[in-house]
Structures are given as C-alpha cells and as structure tokens.
Design a protein around this motif. Structure first.
Motif, PDB file in Angstrom:
ATOM      1  N   GLN A 153       3.756  10.213  -7.224  1.00 27.44           N
ATOM      2  CA  GLN A 153       4.769  10.504  -8.246  1.00 27.44           C
ATOM      3  C   GLN A 153       4.121  10.702  -9.614  1.00 27.44           C
ATOM      4  N   ALA A 154       3.127   9.866  -9.917  1.00 28.64           N
ATOM      5  CA  ALA A 154       2.444   9.962 -11.211  1.00 28.64           C
ATOM      6  C   ALA A 154       1.751  11.305 -11.373  1.00 28.64           C
ATOM      7  N   VAL A 155       1.087  11.748 -10.314  1.00 28.51           N
ATOM      8  CA  VAL A 155       0.399  13.047 -10.356  1.00 28.51           C
ATOM      9  C   VAL A 155       1.415  14.172 -10.569  1.00 28.51           C
ATOM     10  N   ALA A 156       2.539  14.081  -9.857  1.00 32.30           N
ATOM     11  CA  ALA A 156       3.563  15.121  -9.981  1.00 32.30           C
ATOM     12  C   ALA A 156       4.212  15.106 -11.365  1.00 32.30           C
ATOM     13  N   TRP A 193       0.519   6.908 -17.196  1.00 28.37           N
ATOM     14  CA  TRP A 193       1.862   6.882 -16.604  1.00 28.37           C
ATOM     15  C   TRP A 193       2.001   5.680 -15.665  1.00 28.37           C
ATOM     16  N   LEU A 194       0.930   5.387 -14.935  1.00 30.18           N
ATOM     17  CA  LEU A 194       0.993   4.330 -13.924  1.00 30.18           C
ATOM     18  C   LEU A 194       0.905   2.912 -14.497  1.00 30.18           C
ATOM     19  N   PRO A 234       0.816  -1.223   0.000  1.00 32.03           N
ATOM     20  CA  PRO A 234       0.000   0.000   0.000  1.00 32.03           C
ATOM     21  C   PRO A 234       0.847   1.269   0.000  1.00 32.03           C
ATOM     22  N   ALA A 235       1.945   1.267   0.767  1.00 33.27           N
ATOM     23  CA  ALA A 235       2.806   2.452   0.831  1.00 33.27           C
ATOM     24  C   ALA A 235       3.494   2.701  -0.515  1.00 33.27           C
ATOM     25  N   GLU A 236       3.946   1.627  -1.163  1.00 34.59           N
ATOM     26  CA  GLU A 236       4.605   1.763  -2.467  1.00 34.59           C
ATOM     27  C   GLU A 236       3.622   2.278  -3.514  1.00 34.59           C
ATOM     28  N   TYR A 250      -0.550  14.719  -2.641  1.00 31.80           N
ATOM     29  CA  TYR A 250      -1.022  15.518  -3.777  1.00 31.80           C
ATOM     30  C   TYR A 250      -1.628  16.832  -3.293  1.00 31.80           C
ATOM     31  N   HIS A 251      -2.524  16.756  -2.291  1.00 33.07           N
ATOM     32  CA  HIS A 251      -3.217  17.968  -1.845  1.00 33.07           C
ATOM     33  C   HIS A 251      -2.282  18.911  -1.086  1.00 33.07           C
TER      34      HIS A 251
END
Length: 201
Positions: free
Chosen positions: A105-108, A124-125, A96-98, A183-184
């Motif tokens: 990372q994908a959002v960024a 991307w994911l 879950p953490a990974e 993200y937020h």
C-alpha cells in the motif's frame, strides 16, 4: 488513561506487589519519557511515548544478541524478560501478512518506482508501523519491493501470475515477500499499459 498514566499506575502496582524487576523496568521507561518531555518542554502524546518505548525495546534486543554471542544466556534472559514487560505497553505487532500488505500500500500510495524512493515510502510507513514492527525488517521489505528483479525472476513472476497462482503462492515460490510480488505485478501491468498505449498511438 494515557500511556504515560498507565506506566505510572503500573509502577505503583509493581511496588505494592513486590515485583522488583517489573518495577525497575517500568521506572526506567518512565524516566526516559520524563527526560524527553523535559528536553522538549512539553508533555508527550501517546504516539511519542510509543516511540520511546520502541527504542527501549530495540536497545534491549541488541543487548540480547550481544549477550548470546558472548555466551551470557543469563543476561540475555534478563533482557528478554524486560522486553516482554515493556512490549505489553506497545500496540499489537503486525503479522507478516499485514506488514506485506502495508508495504504494498505504501509503494502504491507514494507512487514509488525505484530504490531511490525508499525514504518516501518509509516516511509513509513509519507512523503506521511504529511500535508494531522492527524498523530494520520494514526497511528490508521496502528495499526488496523496490529492487529491480533479475530477468529470470521477472519471467517466473509473469508465468506464475498467468497460471493463476495466488500472491502468497507466488511469493513462496520466488522467495519474495508478498509486498514485493504485489509491487512488481503492479509495475508489470503499468509497463504493459504503456506499451499498449504506445501501440495504439
């Protein structure tokens, strides 16, 4: 040894050892790969074989749910045993953490800023999570990360951040994924930079 060759070798080994379920399950998986290669008229890469095996697992998971809903635990158990056999050929599942970290990372990396960017983030994911995480789970986490938070939740997020809570503690307190919190927080910092820039202009 390629993944396809591993399948072939394990079918032969299962035949020699008399493991009928393992033999039959791996034969079905091998046939699925053969059909796909014949259709596309070319040999498949390991990543493409992983995609096929992932679909085989997904189909069986759906069957497990259907059989359990119908009270057929015997059939559900058989499907679950087949899942375990096929899963041994798939990459190690993401924790879950990974997964949260990958979503953040994908959002960024994609510069996503709203739910409309779901497809871009999933694009991307997908190659990074194929065979390592359930597609519905990944999509749900991305949706959660891109969704607009209610005003009260945004205020709570800012408060927890100012109090020095870790991302994991904040996620638990707000019942969000760590990816959504990251993200937020990032979005909040960007908005703050924009306000500071406007004020200094």
């Amino acid at each position: 040894m390629s993944l396809r060759d591993r399948l072939k070798a394990d079918v032969s080994a299962a035949m020699r050892s008399g493991e009928s379920l393992r033999r039959d399950v791996l034969r079905m998986a091998q046939n699925a790969v053969d059909l796909a290669e014949k259709r596309d008229r070319r040999p498949y890469t390991d990543d493409e074989v992983v995609g096929i095996l992932t679909r085989e697992v997904k189909t069986r998971r759906e069957s497990v749910e259907a059989f359990r809903a119908g009270g057929r635990e015997d059939l559900a158990a058989k499907e679950q045993a087949e899942i375990e056999i096929i899963s041994a050929f798939l990459p190690t599942p993401l924790t879950p953490a990974e997964l949260d970290a990958l979503v953040a990372q994908a959002v960024a990396e994609t510069g996503a800023g709203s739910p409309r960017d779901l497809g871009k983030v999933m694009g991307w994911l997908s190659p990074r999570t194929r065979g390592r995480a359930d597609g519905k789970q990944v999509s749900g986490l991305v949706n959660e990360a891109l969704a607009d938070l209610p005003k009260q939740q945004r205020l709570s997020l800012a408060l927890y951040y100012l109090e020095g809570l870790s991302v994991a503690e904040t996620a638990a307190a707000l019942e969000l994924s760590e990816g959504a919190v990251k993200y937020h927080l990032h979005q909040g910092r960007e908005r703050l930079r924009g306000l500071i820039g406007e004020g200094g202009a």
